[in-house]
Every structure is written in C-alpha cells, then in structure tokens.
Design an enzyme around this catalytic site. Structure first.
Site, PDB file in Angstrom:
ATOM      1  N   ASN A   7       0.790  -1.242  -0.005  1.00 12.32           N
ATOM      2  CA  ASN A   7       0.182  -0.188  -0.207  1.00 12.32           C
ATOM      3  C   ASN A   7       1.015   1.367  -0.217  1.00 12.32           C
ATOM      4  OD1 ASN A   7      -1.345   2.083   1.006  1.00 12.32           O
ATOM      5  ND2 ASN A   7      -3.081   0.880   1.767  1.00 12.32           N
ATOM      6  N   HIS A  10       0.953   6.165   1.917  1.00  8.23           N
ATOM      7  CA  HIS A  10       1.827   7.008   2.952  1.00  8.23           C
ATOM      8  C   HIS A  10       2.937   7.679   1.810  1.00  8.23           C
ATOM      9  CE1 HIS A  10      -0.505   6.111   6.117  1.00  8.23           C
ATOM     10  NE2 HIS A  10       0.383   5.032   6.539  1.00  8.23           N
ATOM     11  N   HIS A  43      -5.829   3.620  -1.459  1.00 10.18           N
ATOM     12  CA  HIS A  43      -6.987   3.895  -0.943  1.00 10.18           C
ATOM     13  C   HIS A  43      -7.435   5.406  -1.578  1.00 10.18           C
ATOM     14  CE1 HIS A  43      -9.902   4.076   2.724  1.00 10.18           C
ATOM     15  NE2 HIS A  43     -10.369   4.597   1.724  1.00 10.18           N
ATOM     16  N   ARG A  45      -9.637   8.062  -1.041  1.00 14.97           N
ATOM     17  CA  ARG A  45     -10.472   8.406  -0.074  1.00 14.97           C
ATOM     18  C   ARG A  45     -11.339   9.508  -0.495  1.00 14.97           C
ATOM     19  NH1 ARG A  45      -9.050   6.581   5.366  1.00 14.97           N
ATOM     20  NH2 ARG A  45     -10.793   7.895   5.984  1.00 14.97           N
ATOM     21  N   ARG A  49      -7.393  12.751   0.657  1.00 13.03           N
ATOM     22  CA  ARG A  49      -6.359  13.319   1.393  1.00 13.03           C
ATOM     23  C   ARG A  49      -4.991  12.913   1.125  1.00 13.03           C
ATOM     24  NH1 ARG A  49      -7.461  10.069   7.316  1.00 13.03           N
ATOM     25  NH2 ARG A  49      -9.640  10.990   6.863  1.00 13.03           N
ATOM     26  N   GLU A  70      -8.673   0.359  -3.069  1.00  8.78           N
ATOM     27  CA  GLU A  70      -9.520   0.419  -1.800  1.00  8.78           C
ATOM     28  C   GLU A  70     -10.525   1.584  -1.676  1.00  8.78           C
ATOM     29  OE1 GLU A  70      -6.912   0.625   1.706  1.00  8.78           O
ATOM     30  OE2 GLU A  70      -6.359  -1.307   1.565  1.00  8.78           O
ATOM     31  N   THR A 101      -8.309   3.801   8.145  1.00  7.47           N
ATOM     32  CA  THR A 101      -9.612   2.802   8.518  1.00  7.47           C
ATOM     33  C   THR A 101      -9.792   2.113   9.643  1.00  7.47           C
ATOM     34  OG1 THR A 101      -9.392   2.213   5.926  1.00  7.47           O
ATOM     35  CG2 THR A 101     -10.854   1.009   7.050  1.00  7.47           C
ATOM     36  N   GLU A 151     -11.094  -9.400   2.923  1.00  9.26           N
ATOM     37  CA  GLU A 151     -10.168  -8.939   3.439  1.00  9.26           C
ATOM     38  C   GLU A 151     -10.244  -9.158   5.037  1.00  9.26           C
ATOM     39  OE1 GLU A 151      -7.415  -6.002   1.730  1.00  9.26           O
ATOM     40  OE2 GLU A 151      -6.734  -5.265   3.960  1.00  9.26           O
ATOM     41  N   HIS A 191      -4.101  -4.391   7.662  1.00  8.39           N
ATOM     42  CA  HIS A 191      -4.396  -3.482   8.775  1.00  8.39           C
ATOM     43  C   HIS A 191      -3.447  -3.643  10.007  1.00  8.39           C
ATOM     44  CE1 HIS A 191      -5.971   0.078  10.385  1.00  8.39           C
ATOM     45  NE2 HIS A 191      -6.317   0.409   9.138  1.00  8.39           N
TER      46      HIS A 191
HETATM   47  N1  PXP Z   1      -6.081  -3.042   4.247  1.00  4.81           N
HETATM   48  C1  PXP Z   1      -7.038  -1.957   4.216  1.00  4.81           C
HETATM   49  C2  PXP Z   1      -8.451  -2.376   3.831  1.00  4.81           C
HETATM   50  C3  PXP Z   1      -6.888  -0.897   4.739  1.00  4.81           C
HETATM   51  O1  PXP Z   1      -7.741   0.274   4.692  1.00  4.81           O
HETATM   52  C4  PXP Z   1      -5.400  -0.510   4.965  1.00  4.81           C
HETATM   53  C5  PXP Z   1      -4.896   0.889   5.384  1.00  4.81           C
HETATM   54  O2  PXP Z   1      -5.191   1.623   4.206  1.00  4.81           O
HETATM   55  C6  PXP Z   1      -4.448  -1.481   4.926  1.00  4.81           C
HETATM   56  C7  PXP Z   1      -4.786  -2.915   4.431  1.00  4.81           C
HETATM   57  C8  PXP Z   1      -2.930  -1.293   5.293  1.00  4.81           C
HETATM   58  O3  PXP Z   1      -2.942  -1.046   6.618  1.00  4.81           O
HETATM   59  P1  PXP Z   1      -1.421  -0.552   7.033  1.00  4.81           P
HETATM   60  O4  PXP Z   1      -1.046   0.761   6.674  1.00  4.81           O
HETATM   61  O5  PXP Z   1      -1.824  -0.466   8.662  1.00  4.81           O
HETATM   62  O6  PXP Z   1      -0.462  -1.596   6.733  1.00  4.81           O
END
Ligand code: PXP
Length: 239
Positions: A7, A10, A43, A45, A49, A70, A101, A151, A191
């Site tokens: 992901n 960030h 993601h 949003r 953001r 996402e 989330t 998931e 997550h």
């Molecule tokens: N899976 C989902 C559905 C999420 O919303 C997120 C956060 O955007 C992640 C995985 C990744 O989570 P983390 O950044 O805590 O690894």
C-alpha cells in the site's frame, strides 16, 4: 505461498504535506514491484487526503502486477472504479474524521447497498473483496452479497497489548480464515501488520494476499523502499 500487496498511500501523504509533486507514489509502486511486490494497493478516499485520481489512473497504466483499489461503497467511487478498471476493488468503511480505516464493513447492516455495488463492480470484470472484521456473521453475509474475497481486518490483533488478548484475536483470525475458505471465498488480510506481528498470522496459512502499508513505508524511510519490501515479501512468503 502468500502474496504481498504494498500500500503506497503514505508516499502520497508525504507529497500532500507540501502540496507538491514529490515523492510520487507511481515511482514508489515501480520500486516496490522491482523489489518483489505482487500487487499495489491504494485507497482513494472521498476527501482525497493522500491518493489522487491522477495516481489511480497512472498506476493503472504503469504497474506490471495487480492494482487493488480500496474505496468506500459509494456511487461516486464505483463510477471511478468502472472507469479505471483495477484488477480488484476492496470495499472499506470510511469516516472523514478517522486517521485510518478503523474497522471492518458492517456488511449485514448495509447488505442492500453493498450487494448493489458488488454486482456493478463484478459486471465490470473487477474482482471484489470486502474488508471485514474476523466475525462469522460478516463473513457469511460477504458470501451472500456475492463477494469474491474477504480481507480480514487484523487491526485488533495488531493493537492487542496483552499476550492473552493477542492470542484470542489471532484465534479469531484463524476461525475467520477457515470459515471464509469453507464458503469458497478468497482470503486476504491486512491493517496494522508489521515485521513482527505478521509472522504468527502467516503461520496460520490460508491467506492469499497481505495488504501492508504503514510498516513498510516507515521502514523504507530508514532503510530504503527496496529493502523494506524485500524483507516483508520474505516474511509473508513464510521466510
Ligand atoms: N487493508 C485495508 C483495507 C486498509 O484500509 C489499509 C489501510 O489503508 C491496509 C490494509 C493497510 O494497513 P497498514 O497501513 O496499517 O498496513
């Protein structure tokens, strides 16, 4: 062997801090793929953001692996997905005020809306995953509304401070994996996973793909993205 979806939200968070053009999540996705990521997750949003529409469109054109988008189960987001055609969509709940989330979708409560969005996305040829807590009712309902994957939200396990609670949450994840597989659902998880807590989840087996962001990007700041992705890829593959 499980797969790793990286992901890159960030990377966009850092870019948006100055409102400029660097660092670019498109470049980060390319490096993550070269380091062995099996997919890229972003993601989009509703408040934009971090990830922007431009990022999703460019990632669709540039990545070599799989794009997992996402998004909230809204008409606006479904229209975006049907335009971009990611390989997979993961539907997540979204509140504007949250930092990230905060829990799984309540598929039971919103089943009519979610079924409508799942049908539209699947008709568009997109694989649909629902982000749910390790809760049997939510998993059964995910199957009923026609999702291909769930998931499993691993956040409560990851946040557990005491060993007893950690074990309880891990066992909920194990039960959820078994229940989902029995129903014929594909299983992803994510997550809050990091280089330490991911090991016990991997040892359970049965998860096809881990979606991990924060811990990989945090480590990347210190050791570089290539190394951070390689190390996590080795862990999710059982190394
Ligand atoms: N899976 C989902 C559905 C999420 O919303 C997120 C956060 O955007 C992640 C995985 C990744 O989570 P983390 O950044 O805590 O690894």
């Amino acid at each position: 062997m499980a797969k790793l979806g990286v992901n890159v939200d960030h990377i966009a968070t850092i870019r948006q801090a100055r409102g400029g053009s660097e660092p670019d999540p498109i470049a980060a996705a390319a490096i993550a793929e070269l380091a062995g990521a099996d997919g890229i997750t972003v993601h989009l949003r509703e408040d934009r953001r971090h990830i922007q529409d431009r990022d999703v469109l460019l990632l669709r054109k540039t990545i070599q692996t799989r794009l997992n988008l996402e998004m909230a189960p809204t008409d606006e987001m479904v229209a975006v997905a049907l335009k971009v055609l990611p390989d997979a969509v993961t539907l997540v709940p979204e509140k504007r005020e949250e930092l990230t989330t905060e829990g799984g979708l309540d598929v039971s409560l919103h089943r009519l809306l979610i079924k409508k969005q799942v049908d539209l996305l699947r008709q568009g040829g997109i694989t649909v995953s629902l982000f749910v807590d390790p809760d049997i009712e939510q998993i059964k309902m995910s199957h009923r509304v026609g999702a291909d994957f769930i998931e499993i939200h691993t956040g409560t396990y990851c946040d557990a401070k005491k060993e007893e609670m950690r074990k309880t949450e891990l066992s909920k994840i194990e039960t959820a994996i078994r229940a989902g597989r029995k129903l014929g659902l594909g299983i992803n998880a994510g997550h809050g996973l990091n280089y330490w807590n991911v090991r016990d989840v991997v040892a359970l087996g049965g998860v096809e793909e881990y979606n991990i962001g924060h811990s990989i990007i945090s480590r990347a700041v210190l050791v570089g993205l290539d190394q951070a992705v390689r190390e996590m890829a080795a862990l999710v593959r059982g190394g």
